[in-house]
Design an enzyme around this catalytic site. Structure first.
Site, PDB file in Angstrom:
ATOM      1  N   ASP A  20      15.349 -40.637   2.216  1.00 52.03           N
ATOM      2  CA  ASP A  20      15.241 -39.376   1.465  1.00 52.03           C
ATOM      3  C   ASP A  20      16.054 -38.259   2.124  1.00 52.03           C
ATOM      4  OD1 ASP A  20      14.330 -37.841  -0.656  1.00 52.03           O
ATOM      5  OD2 ASP A  20      12.557 -37.144   0.437  1.00 52.03           O
ATOM      6  N   GLY A  23      20.246 -35.259  -1.333  1.00 52.16           N
ATOM      7  CA  GLY A  23      20.592 -34.075  -2.127  1.00 52.16           C
ATOM      8  C   GLY A  23      20.610 -32.821  -1.265  1.00 52.16           C
ATOM      9  N   SER A  65      13.709 -45.202  -7.362  1.00 53.89           N
ATOM     10  CA  SER A  65      12.327 -45.408  -7.797  1.00 53.89           C
ATOM     11  C   SER A  65      12.222 -45.367  -9.320  1.00 53.89           C
ATOM     12  CB  SER A  65      11.415 -44.325  -7.196  1.00 53.89           C
ATOM     13  OG  SER A  65      11.643 -43.087  -7.837  1.00 53.89           O
ATOM     14  N   ASN A  68      12.689 -42.001 -10.400  1.00 54.43           N
ATOM     15  CA  ASN A  68      14.049 -41.459 -10.322  1.00 54.43           C
ATOM     16  C   ASN A  68      14.798 -41.561 -11.657  1.00 54.43           C
ATOM     17  OD1 ASN A  68      14.540 -42.572  -6.888  1.00 54.43           O
ATOM     18  ND2 ASN A  68      13.935 -40.561  -7.610  1.00 54.43           N
ATOM     19  N   ARG A  71      15.596 -38.260 -13.389  1.00 54.86           N
ATOM     20  CA  ARG A  71      16.621 -37.310 -12.897  1.00 54.86           C
ATOM     21  C   ARG A  71      17.688 -37.076 -13.975  1.00 54.86           C
ATOM     22  NH1 ARG A  71      17.491 -37.969  -6.405  1.00 54.86           N
ATOM     23  NH2 ARG A  71      15.270 -37.862  -5.905  1.00 54.86           N
TER      24      ARG A  71
HETATM   25  C1  IPE Z   1      11.700 -41.437  -2.979  1.00 56.86           C
HETATM   26  O1  IPE Z   1      12.403 -40.249  -2.876  1.00 56.86           O
HETATM   27  C2  IPE Z   1      12.519 -42.449  -3.701  1.00 56.86           C
HETATM   28  C3  IPE Z   1      13.679 -42.960  -2.964  1.00 56.86           C
HETATM   29  C4  IPE Z   1      14.014 -42.666  -1.728  1.00 56.86           C
HETATM   30  C5  IPE Z   1      14.495 -43.909  -3.683  1.00 56.86           C
HETATM   31  P1  IPE Z   1      12.205 -39.084  -3.935  1.00 56.86           P
HETATM   32  O2  IPE Z   1      13.089 -37.962  -3.512  1.00 56.86           O
HETATM   33  O3  IPE Z   1      12.400 -39.593  -5.311  1.00 56.86           O
HETATM   34  O4  IPE Z   1      10.667 -38.714  -3.740  1.00 56.86           O
HETATM   35  P2  IPE Z   1       9.876 -37.388  -4.092  1.00 56.86           P
HETATM   36  O5  IPE Z   1      10.217 -37.033  -5.511  1.00 56.86           O
HETATM   37  O6  IPE Z   1      10.313 -36.333  -3.131  1.00 56.86           O
HETATM   38  O7  IPE Z   1       8.441 -37.735  -3.891  1.00 56.86           O
HETATM   39  C1  IPE Z   2      17.115 -39.880  -1.707  1.00 61.54           C
HETATM   40  O1  IPE Z   2      17.637 -38.605  -1.618  1.00 61.54           O
HETATM   41  C2  IPE Z   2      17.897 -40.792  -2.599  1.00 61.54           C
HETATM   42  C3  IPE Z   2      17.245 -41.108  -3.888  1.00 61.54           C
HETATM   43  C4  IPE Z   2      16.057 -40.742  -4.232  1.00 61.54           C
HETATM   44  C5  IPE Z   2      18.023 -41.887  -4.831  1.00 61.54           C
HETATM   45  P1  IPE Z   2      17.287 -37.504  -2.692  1.00 61.54           P
HETATM   46  O2  IPE Z   2      18.262 -37.621  -3.812  1.00 61.54           O
HETATM   47  O3  IPE Z   2      15.862 -37.579  -3.105  1.00 61.54           O
HETATM   48  O4  IPE Z   2      17.565 -36.173  -1.873  1.00 61.54           O
HETATM   49  P2  IPE Z   2      16.637 -34.883  -1.789  1.00 61.54           P
HETATM   50  O5  IPE Z   2      15.251 -35.360  -1.404  1.00 61.54           O
HETATM   51  O6  IPE Z   2      16.656 -34.239  -3.129  1.00 61.54           O
HETATM   52  O7  IPE Z   2      17.253 -34.066  -0.714  1.00 61.54           O
HETATM   53 MG    MG Z   3      14.163 -36.771  -2.389  1.00 63.88          MG
END
Ligand code: IPE
Ligand code: IPE
Ligand code: MG
Length: 242
Positions: A20, A23, A65, A68, A71
């Site tokens: 995680d 982004g 997930s 996800n 998104r």
């Molecule tokens: C968990 O991260 C899913 C993955 C790392 C693939 P998210 O960024 O989706 O989780 P939340 O929304 O913060 O709980």
């Molecule tokens: C994890 O990073 C990757 C996926 C969930 C695909 P994020 O995309 O959730 O990044 P943040 O948590 O928004 O920084």
């Molecule tokens: Mg995240």
């Protein structure tokens, strides 16, 4: 972090990682989120190469997930493209390190080229025997539990035969041991629907590093932390020591 600090007799058999923070990492650089996902690939490579070097039997990475899918479409498309390209480009890394690729999740939901590429590389790496790398894609723990329930009902299993062992066999047909160490990067302290059944007694390790910053020494640090813990499984310290 020195690899010699690792106790090879106390390695976790299975490490699961919630990757995680991609982004947020991109934001700190003033870039789009996809830039963070792209840079996360270096962390994936270092992680699996280090795990293979340590001969850790199983690594499961939470890559996408079920939730996800909610998104923005542009981000999903970017992630799916990245997935195809990465599986293609890292095929050599898998072969070099004798890593077998696998997946969990509803992969039929992935775009067809992703689905095909994934299946192709899974097949091509099936005889590798060092480390099994499982990608959790379109995956959620609740989804997986419901899938097991459906299969058990379909198989007409008698109520008297329902047990944790039976459930476990349906859940992990290849006899994958449950994760012993779960790492989440990015600072959040939550499970986000990952491996719910399997992590009942898993050791949790939270890192504030954003995933694209996660390096070999961070993995080693997590393993060393794991090795210092006393896993009691409900028993007392005295029972564990004897
Ligand atoms: C968990 O991260 C899913 C993955 C790392 C693939 P998210 O960024 O989706 O989780 P939340 O929304 O913060 O709980
Ligand atoms: C994890 O990073 C990757 C996926 C969930 C695909 P994020 O995309 O959730 O990044 P943040 O948590 O928004 O920084
Ligand atoms: Mg995240």
């Amino acid at each position: 972090m020195d690899i010699n600090k690792i106790d090879y007799n106390k390695l976790p058999q299975h490490i699961a990682i919630i990757m995680d923070g991609n982004g947020r990492w991109a934001r700190t650089k003033g870039k789009f989120r996809i830039f963070g996902h792209q840079n996360g690939i270096t962390s994936v490579r270092e992680t699996i190469e280090t795990a293979a070097e340590l001969k850790i039997k199983h690594v499961t990475l939470y890559a996408f997930s079920t939730e996800n899918w909610n998104r923005p479409k542009a981000e999903i498309d970017g992630l799916m493209n990245l997935l195809v390209n990465t599986i293609n480009n890292e095929y050599a890394t898998l072969m070099k390190n004798n890593i077998k690729l696998n997946s969990i999740g509803d992969i039929s939901k992935l775009p067809i080229e992703c689905h095909h590429k994934l299946k192709e590389v899974i097949e091509k790496t099936q005889n590798n025997s060092n480390t099994t790398l499982t990608l959790a894609l379109s995956y959620s723990g609740r989804w997986e539990i419901i899938e097991v329930v459906k299969k058990i009902i379909k198989d007409n299993i008698s109520i008297n035969d329902i047990s944790e062992d039976l459930f476990s066999q349906y859940l992990t047909p290849n006899n994958v041991p449950y994760p012993e160490l779960l790492i989440r990067t990015g600072g959040e302290k939550r499970i986000s629907n990952f491996l719910l059944w399997q992590i009942a007694y898993c050791e949790l390790y939270f890192s504030d590093k954003l995933w694209p910053e996660f390096r070999r020494e961070d993995l080693l640090q997590a393993i060393i932390d794991f090795q210092k813990r006393e896993r009691r499984f409900g028993k007392t310290t005295e029972q564990i020591k004897n």
